[in-house]
Design a protein around this motif. Structure first.
Motif, PDB file in Angstrom:
ATOM      1  N   ALA A  56       0.828  -1.212   0.000  1.00  0.00           N
ATOM      2  CA  ALA A  56       0.000   0.000   0.000  1.00  0.00           C
ATOM      3  C   ALA A  56       0.859   1.257   0.000  1.00  0.00           C
ATOM      4  CB  ALA A  56      -0.936  -0.002   1.208  1.00  0.00           C
ATOM      5  N   ASN A  57       1.923   1.263   0.788  1.00  0.00           N
ATOM      6  CA  ASN A  57       2.764   2.458   0.855  1.00  0.00           C
ATOM      7  C   ASN A  57       3.663   2.595  -0.371  1.00  0.00           C
ATOM      8  OD1 ASN A  57       2.308   3.973   3.506  1.00  0.00           O
ATOM      9  ND2 ASN A  57       2.339   1.839   4.157  1.00  0.00           N
ATOM     10  N   PHE A  58       4.006   1.478  -1.001  1.00  0.00           N
ATOM     11  CA  PHE A  58       4.684   1.529  -2.295  1.00  0.00           C
ATOM     12  C   PHE A  58       3.796   2.265  -3.306  1.00  0.00           C
ATOM     13  CE2 PHE A  58       5.393  -0.240  -6.544  1.00  0.00           C
ATOM     14  CZ  PHE A  58       6.778  -0.144  -6.685  1.00  0.00           C
ATOM     15  N   LEU A  59       2.510   1.924  -3.321  1.00  0.00           N
ATOM     16  CA  LEU A  59       1.568   2.599  -4.217  1.00  0.00           C
ATOM     17  C   LEU A  59       1.410   4.067  -3.854  1.00  0.00           C
ATOM     18  CD1 LEU A  59      -1.142  -0.209  -4.496  1.00  0.00           C
ATOM     19  CD2 LEU A  59       0.474   0.497  -6.268  1.00  0.00           C
ATOM     20  N   LYS A  60       1.470   4.382  -2.562  1.00  0.00           N
ATOM     21  CA  LYS A  60       1.380   5.781  -2.131  1.00  0.00           C
ATOM     22  C   LYS A  60       2.495   6.613  -2.754  1.00  0.00           C
ATOM     23  CE  LYS A  60       3.189   6.824   1.850  1.00  0.00           C
ATOM     24  NZ  LYS A  60       3.446   6.986   3.313  1.00  0.00           N
ATOM     25  N   PHE A  61       3.731   6.155  -2.620  1.00  0.00           N
ATOM     26  CA  PHE A  61       4.858   6.887  -3.196  1.00  0.00           C
ATOM     27  C   PHE A  61       4.801   6.884  -4.720  1.00  0.00           C
ATOM     28  CE2 PHE A  61       6.806   6.063   1.005  1.00  0.00           C
ATOM     29  CZ  PHE A  61       7.166   7.357   1.320  1.00  0.00           C
TER      30      PHE A  61
END
Length: 313
Positions: A56-61
């Motif tokens: 999820a945080n990979f997608l955020k960045f």
């Protein structure tokens, strides 16, 4: 060569990336994600799992920093960072030869099947545990790969994307998705994890069938969040389509060994299986006709009849 901050700063600034269609940003985005999770205390050991939080945080960045037409597939950098000689993969049992032969694993599901976790040089992990060196390595990544986004990094580090998604879905009671929403494997993985964790939370980590509740000191539970109606067919992640079940009864529900009627009572066919209950325990048949344990904190009702009350995942 001494593997100090200067060594890894040079490594981070000169990552081996695909340049066939412009600079592929996958590796620097993954490293930013790992630094972010370390900053938030989500990674405690030198073991980096392909978790919903990481994805999820990979997608955020990715969505904040990437403007090219590259596809946001976390499996690519997770696998190919091994080529930068500070990132390593720990195979799952039976996949040692696959990892050693560097068989390319391009999908998230394939990589999660083959790899237990990734880990980095011990020297790098020590550096990443210190706030000052984390900041310096973050600056290196931004200046080398996303110089125009330098002003956005602080804002990106403020929140955890998976927590945000999970809480948003919990507050709204879940969601029904269309086909277009589910074309990206990374998004499906995050969505599925958020649904299952919310259902387990709603049921207070207790199996709706047998009422068992076992939770480890670090919050791991033997209870799963399951779909009543198959998600692949109905794309329904609302709580009314969710049920918390322990591992045994999740498997039994998946295979149609029991269902529910409109009054939440357990339906068990007489001819589906035979059993011998363990000493001091109840077999499945003993629960026939009993009402399942319902969530205590939120009104929830099933909208489908007994013939439909079957789970498929």
């Amino acid at each position: 060569m001494k593997r100090d901050l200067q060594y890894y700063a040079k490594k981070f600034a000169n990552l081996r990336v695909d340049r066939a269609r412009g600079v592929a940003p996958h590796k620097p985005i993954l490293l930013l994600t790992i630094i972010d999770l370390l900053e938030k205390g989500k990674i405690h050991r030198n073991e980096i799992y392909l978790s919903p939080e990481l994805t999820a945080n990979f997608l955020k960045f990715w969505h904040r920093f990437v403007s090219s037409d590259h596809h946001s597939n976390i499996a690519l950098p997770f696998f190919h960072l091994t080529g930068d000689k500070f990132w390593y993969l720990m195979p799952n049992p039976g996949f040692e030869a696959t990892i050693q032969a560097r068989v390319k694993l391009r999908s998230l599901s394939a990589l999660r099947s083959a790899v237990k976790y990734a880990y980095v040089d011990p020297e790098l992990f020590v550096l990443l545990q210190a706030s000052q060196s984390r900041q310096e390595l973050t600056t290196i990544l931004i200046q080398a790969w996303f110089p125009e986004k330098e002003s956005e990094i602080a804002e990106s580090f403020k929140y955890d994307e998976f927590d945000f998604i999970q809480q948003s879905l919990f507050d709204s009671g879940g969601a029904i998705y269309n086909v277009e929403d589910l074309k990206d494997e990374d998004r499906i993985f995050v969505r599925n994890a958020a649904f299952r964790r919310n259902v387990v939370k709603l049921y207070d980590q207790r199996c709706a069938f047998c009422k068992v509740r076992v939770v480890s000191w670090d919050g791991v539970t033997i209870v799963d969040g399951a779909h009543i109606m198959p998600f692949s067919e109905f794309r329904d992640d609302r709580f009314v389509n969710g049920l918390a079940l322990c591992k045994n009864h999740h498997w039994a529900f998946d295979h149609g060994w029991f269902g529910l009627d409109d009054s939440y009572r357990i339906l068990i066919p007489w001819d589906r299986f035979m059993e011998e209950a363990a000493v001091e325990s109840r077999g499945m048949m003993a629960f026939r006709g009993e009402r399942i344990e319902l969530p205590r904190d939120r009104a929830i009702s099933f909208s489908r009849g007994p013939k439909d009350a079957r789970v498929s995942g």
